[in-house]
Design a protein around this motif. Structure first.
Motif, PDB file in Angstrom:
ATOM      1  N   ALA A  88      -6.352  -6.524   8.659  1.00 27.05           N
ATOM      2  CA  ALA A  88      -4.976  -7.026   8.679  1.00 27.05           C
ATOM      3  C   ALA A  88      -4.239  -6.586   7.416  1.00 27.05           C
ATOM      4  O   ALA A  88      -3.078  -6.154   7.481  1.00 27.05           O
ATOM      5  N   VAL A  89      -4.904  -6.693   6.261  1.00 28.03           N
ATOM      6  CA  VAL A  89      -4.250  -6.289   5.012  1.00 28.03           C
ATOM      7  C   VAL A  89      -3.959  -4.791   5.025  1.00 28.03           C
ATOM      8  O   VAL A  89      -2.887  -4.347   4.611  1.00 28.03           O
ATOM      9  N   GLU A  90      -4.899  -4.018   5.543  1.00 27.34           N
ATOM     10  CA  GLU A  90      -4.687  -2.570   5.603  1.00 27.34           C
ATOM     11  C   GLU A  90      -3.541  -2.204   6.537  1.00 27.34           C
ATOM     12  O   GLU A  90      -2.804  -1.258   6.283  1.00 27.34           O
ATOM     13  N   LYS A  91      -3.416  -2.964   7.622  1.00 23.47           N
ATOM     14  CA  LYS A  91      -2.314  -2.713   8.554  1.00 23.47           C
ATOM     15  C   LYS A  91      -0.976  -2.977   7.861  1.00 23.47           C
ATOM     16  O   LYS A  91      -0.007  -2.250   8.038  1.00 23.47           O
ATOM     17  N   LEU A  92      -0.967  -4.036   7.062  1.00 22.42           N
ATOM     18  CA  LEU A  92       0.249  -4.384   6.323  1.00 22.42           C
ATOM     19  C   LEU A  92       0.581  -3.318   5.288  1.00 22.42           C
ATOM     20  O   LEU A  92       1.739  -2.979   5.063  1.00 22.42           O
ATOM     21  N   LEU A  93      -0.475  -2.782   4.648  1.00 23.36           N
ATOM     22  CA  LEU A  93      -0.267  -1.735   3.652  1.00 23.36           C
ATOM     23  C   LEU A  93       0.039  -0.400   4.300  1.00 23.36           C
ATOM     24  O   LEU A  93       0.586   0.499   3.660  1.00 23.36           O
ATOM     25  N   SER A  96       4.592  -9.809  -2.784  1.00 24.49           N
ATOM     26  CA  SER A  96       3.869 -10.054  -4.032  1.00 24.49           C
ATOM     27  C   SER A  96       2.382  -9.744  -3.856  1.00 24.49           C
ATOM     28  O   SER A  96       1.962  -9.148  -2.862  1.00 24.49           O
ATOM     29  N   GLU A  97       1.571 -10.181  -4.810  1.00 24.38           N
ATOM     30  CA  GLU A  97       0.137  -9.875  -4.766  1.00 24.38           C
ATOM     31  C   GLU A  97      -0.647 -10.888  -3.952  1.00 24.38           C
ATOM     32  O   GLU A  97      -1.841 -10.732  -3.747  1.00 24.38           O
ATOM     33  N   HIS A 124      -4.277  -8.119 -11.866  1.00 26.97           N
ATOM     34  CA  HIS A 124      -3.044  -8.329 -11.107  1.00 26.97           C
ATOM     35  C   HIS A 124      -3.188  -8.085  -9.619  1.00 26.97           C
ATOM     36  O   HIS A 124      -2.304  -8.418  -8.853  1.00 26.97           O
ATOM     37  N   GLY A 125      -4.290  -7.469  -9.194  1.00 30.99           N
ATOM     38  CA  GLY A 125      -4.418  -7.141  -7.786  1.00 30.99           C
ATOM     39  C   GLY A 125      -3.445  -6.036  -7.408  1.00 30.99           C
ATOM     40  O   GLY A 125      -3.031  -5.256  -8.256  1.00 30.99           O
ATOM     41  N   PHE A 126      -3.060  -5.979  -6.148  1.00 33.01           N
ATOM     42  CA  PHE A 126      -2.118  -4.955  -5.716  1.00 33.01           C
ATOM     43  C   PHE A 126      -1.004  -5.613  -4.917  1.00 33.01           C
ATOM     44  O   PHE A 126      -1.189  -6.651  -4.301  1.00 33.01           O
ATOM     45  N   LYS A 127       0.151  -5.012  -4.980  1.00 40.24           N
ATOM     46  CA  LYS A 127       1.310  -5.530  -4.250  1.00 40.24           C
ATOM     47  C   LYS A 127       1.274  -5.026  -2.814  1.00 40.24           C
ATOM     48  O   LYS A 127       0.905  -3.886  -2.561  1.00 40.24           O
ATOM     49  N   LEU A 186      -5.410 -13.623  -4.883  1.00 42.96           N
ATOM     50  CA  LEU A 186      -5.003 -12.236  -4.698  1.00 42.96           C
ATOM     51  C   LEU A 186      -5.606 -11.736  -3.383  1.00 42.96           C
ATOM     52  O   LEU A 186      -6.604 -12.285  -2.913  1.00 42.96           O
ATOM     53  N   TYR A 187      -5.000 -10.680  -2.830  1.00 45.61           N
ATOM     54  CA  TYR A 187      -5.457 -10.211  -1.514  1.00 45.61           C
ATOM     55  C   TYR A 187      -6.944  -9.884  -1.503  1.00 45.61           C
ATOM     56  O   TYR A 187      -7.651 -10.240  -0.573  1.00 45.61           O
ATOM     57  N   HIS A 188      -7.436  -9.225  -2.551  1.00 46.38           N
ATOM     58  CA  HIS A 188      -8.845  -8.826  -2.502  1.00 46.38           C
ATOM     59  C   HIS A 188      -9.781  -9.991  -2.806  1.00 46.38           C
ATOM     60  O   HIS A 188     -10.951  -9.928  -2.485  1.00 46.38           O
ATOM     61  N   GLN A 189      -9.261 -11.054  -3.400  1.00 48.00           N
ATOM     62  CA  GLN A 189     -10.138 -12.173  -3.753  1.00 48.00           C
ATOM     63  C   GLN A 189     -10.473 -13.056  -2.555  1.00 48.00           C
ATOM     64  O   GLN A 189     -11.359 -13.891  -2.635  1.00 48.00           O
TER      65      GLN A 189
END
Lengths: 396, 192
Positions: free
Chosen positions: A87-92, A349-350, A320-323, A61-64
C-alpha cells in the motif's frame, strides 16, 4: 425451532462460549441463544485483544509500522507485511526490483502454507482428531525454519520493507525451500488419509455451516471460505499484484459451501502454493533486492561506515523517515484468510494521516450467525474452525 | 435391484462395524509410534542454536582494542518503534569509546521490545546487535531492563558460529538461577 411440531419446545437459554473456551481460537466470545441443543442465534462479541493498531500507525513513521503488522495475523505475518508495504509503495508510485518481487511471492506463499497448516491442525484438534495438530505443527516447523534462516524470526518476521526486503534470499534458503517442497506432498497426503478416513471428522463437517454463494458475497466473506461456496474470487488471479499473473496455478472452488469444502480448499491451496514457490524459485533472478532510492532504502551498511554522503542519507532515513505524497490509496492482497486490505490517507508528511485495515477475520466472523442458525451447539466449533479467525487480526 | 442395494448396504455395514476407515488412519499413527522420535529434548539434553540472522537479546560491541563502539548518537532510540531504548550521552576522552562521545546510559526495556532489529539497522558504527540469546524468561520486572554494563559482556554464541543446528546441553545451577549450558563442540541437523 423444532424439527417436529409434536415435541414441546423447551425454555430457551443463553450461554456464553469463550473467551476462555479452548476451541474459540483465542479470545472469541460467542453469545449463543439455545433452544434445546439447537442454535437460535449466535452473536460474536469481539474486542478482547484490541490494541489500537490503526491509531498507533498515525504516530509512527511509515517504515516503523511494519513490526506492528506482524502482530495482526500472527499465524502468517508475511502476508500482513506484504499488504502494508504494498500500500505504501502504491502511494509512493514506485516499482520494486524483479528479485524482490520473486522473494516476496515466495515469502507470501510460505506464510500461506504455514497459516493453512495451523488452521487445519487446530480445526482437527477442536473436533477431536489431535494427532493432526501434532503433524501439522511439525510441518509448520519446516516453514518456520526457513523464515528463521531468512529473517531471523519465526513468527514476528518484519521481513519486508518499503522498497524491497530487508535481507537477501540466500542459497541456503533456496535449498531449504526445495527440501520442504520434497517433504510436504507426502505429509499432506497423510493428513488426507487420516482425516478423510475418520468417519467422525467427516460427518461433523459435511453439510455443516452451509452458506450460499449469494449470501457469502453479501456478507463480505472472502478467502477459502468464499471459494468453498462456489465463488471463484482470488485476488491473485482477478486483480494480480506482484507477479502472480506470470505463474501457473489453479484456484480451487468448492460446490456445497460447507465446512468440509473449506477443508478441501485449504488442502488444495497448500498444494497450489507449493506449485507457485517451485516456479518462483526456478525463475528467481539475480540482482539487487532493494530499489535504488537512498531516501527510501538507506545505502548498504559497509558504504555507510566509509562514506560521508551515505552516512548523511542513513541519518536522514532513520531520524526523519521519508515523505509520502498527498493522497489516499487502497491496496489489497489475498492473505491466507481472505482479502487483506490497507487503506492509507496521506497528508504529505512522514506519518500516515489515517490508516484503515480491512482484515479478513473480522469480515468472515460475521457469517457465523448465518452459518450456525439451526445447527447444533457442537457444530459451532466446526464452523468457527472452518473460518479460521485469528484474533490479533480481528480485534486489531 | 432391491437385493443388490441390500447387499451393498450390508457390505457398508460390515465395513463400519470393523472400522476399516479408522484402521487406515490409525496405520499412519501407529507407524509413527515405532519410528524415530523428532522431539527436541530441550533444555536438559538438547538445545537449538538459531541461524545467524536471529534477532534475540541485544548486546553492545567493542572494537579490536576493547573500546566501546557506541558513540551515543541516539539513532537506535529514534528508530525504535516502541521507544524501548534509552540513550544518555556524555563526554569522555579517556579512550573508553572510539570517539569522545560515549553513552552514559544505554538501556533497553525487553518487555517493550518487539525484536524487530531496527536498532541494529540504524546503528552507524555496528555497536548494537541483536544476538542469539533467547532464554530471557524471568520472574521480576526489574531484570527485564538491561543496562550498558550487562550488554557489553560478550554473549555465549559468537557471531561467526554457524546456526540452525541442535547441540547437546545440560542444566547448570548458577547464582542467578538454573541455566542451560550448550556444548558447541558437536552438533547435528534437526530431523524433519
Amino acid at each position: 425451532m423444532n424439527e417436529r411440531d409434536d415435541i414441546i419446545a423447551t425454555q430457551g437459554i443463553t450461554i456464553h462460549m469463550g473467551p476462555q473456551h479452548p476451541s474459540t481460537h483465542g479470545v472469541l466470545h460467542l453469545v449463543l441463544d439455545l433452544q434445546g441443543e439447537k442454535i437460535v442465534r449466535a452473536e460474536p462479541d469481539i474486542g478482547y485483544l484490541h490494541r489500537g493498531t490503526e491509531k498507533i500507525a498515525e504516530n509512527l513513521l511509515y517504515h516503523q509500522f511494519v513490526p506492528y503488522t506482524d502482530r495482526l495475523d500472527y499465524m502468517c505475518a508475511m502476508s500482513n507485511n506484504l499488504a502494508y508495504v504494498q500500500a505504501v509503495e502504491k502511494l509512493l508510485g514506485i516499482e520494486i526490483t524483479e528479485r524482490a518481487k520473486h522473494i516476496r511471492v515466495i515469502a507470501a506463499e510460505l506464510s500461506r502454507i504455514a497459516g493453512h497448516l495451523m488452521a487445519i491442525g487446530a480445526w482437527a484438534l477442536d473436533l477431536g482428531a489431535m494427532s493432526i495438530l501434532l503433524y501439522a505443527v511439525r510441518e509448520r516447523e519446516i516453514v518456520l525454519d526457513i523464515f528463521e534462516m531468512l529473517c531471523g524470526a519465526r513468527m514476528t518476521l518484519s521481513y519486508l520493507r518499503v522498497g524491497g526486503v530487508r535481507y537477501d534470499f540466500t542459497d541456503g534458503c533456496k535449498e531449504a525451500c526445495e527440501k520442504m517442497l520434497e517433504i510436504l506432498p507426502g505429509r499432506i497426503s497423510e493428513y488426507e488419509r487420516i482425516l478423510l478416513g475418520n468417519r467422525v471428522w467427516v460427518d461433523r463437517n459435511r453439510g455443516v455451516g452451509v452458506i450460499s454463494a449469494e449470501e457469502a458475497i453479501n456478507l463480505g466473506l472472502s478467502g477459502p471460505a468464499l471459494r468453498a461456496s462456489g465463488v471463484k474470487w482470488d485476488i491473485r488471479k482477478d486483480e494480480p499484484y506482484l507477479i502472480y499473473d506470470r505463474f501457473d496455478f489453479d484456484v480451487p472452488v468448492g460446490t456445497n459451501g460447507d465446512c468440509f469444502d473449506r477443508y478441501v480448499i485449504r488442502i488444495e491451496e497448500i498444494k497450489q502454493s507449493m506449485r507457485i514457490i517451485r516456479q518462483a524459485l526456478r525463475d528467481l533472478p539475480e540482482g539487487p533486492f532493494n530499489v535504488d532510492m537512498p531516501e527510501l532504502v538507506p545505502p548498504p551498511k559497509p558504504d555507510v561506515y566509509n562514506n560521508m554522503e551515505n552516512l548523511i542519507h542513513h541519518f536522514k532515513y532513520v531520524s526523519h523517515g521519508f515523505k509520502v505524497p498527498k493522497g489516499e490509496v487502497y491496496s489489497s492482497i489475498e492473505a491466507p484468510k481472505g482479502e487483506l486490505g490497507v487503506y492509507i490517507v496521506s497528508d504529505g508528511s512522514e506519518k500516515p494521516y489515517r490508516l484503515k485495515l480491512r482484515v479478513p477475520s473480522f469480515h468472515n466472523l460475521q457469517t457465523v450467525r448465518h452459518m450456525s442458525k439451526g445447527m447444533y451447539l457442537a457444530d459451532v466449533v466446526a464452523i468457527i474452525s472452518s473460518l479460521d479467525p485469528v484474533f490479533g487480526e480481528c480485534d486489531k | 435391484m432391491n437385493g443388490r442395494t441390500k447387499g451393498f448396504n450390508l457390505l457398508e455395514l460390515i465395513k463400519k462395524v470393523v472400522f476399516t476407515d479408522f484402521v487406515k488412519g490409525l496405520s499412519i499413527t501407529l507407524g509413527y509410534n515405532v519410528s524415530r522420535s523428532i522431539t527436541q529434548r530441550y533444555p536438559d539434553e538438547e538445545k537449538w542454536i538459531p541461524y545467524r540472522r536471529w534477532r534475540g537479546l541485544h548486546y553492545l560491541n567493542r572494537d579490536a582494542e576493547g573500546r566501546e563502539l557506541c558513540v551515543a548518537c541516539e539513532l537506535c532510540s529514534k528508530a525504535c518503534p516502541t521507544q524501548c531504548i534509552t540513550v544518555v550521552p556524555m563526554e569522555d576522552d579517556s579512550g573508553r569509546g572510539i570517539a569522545d562521545r560515549v553513552a552514559k546510559v544505554w538501556k533497553v526495556d525487553l518487555v517493550r521490545c518487539l525484536y524487530c532489529g531496527y536498532c541494529e539497522d540504524a546503528c552507524p558504527t555496528r555497536a548494537v546487535r541483536l544476538g542469539r540469546e533467547y532464554e530471557t524468561a524471568c520472574t521480576d520486572l526489574a531484570s527485564t531492563v538491561r543496562r550498558r554494563e550487562e550488554l557489553l559482556v560478550p554473549q555465549a554464541l559468537a557471531e561467526n558460529i554457524e546456526g540452525g543446528v541442535l547441540v547437546k546441553s545440560r542444566l547448570v545451577r548458577t547464582p542467578e538461577g538454573i541455566k542451560v549450558e550448550p556444548d558447541l563442540r558437536r552438533h547435528k541437523k534437526r530431523s524433519l
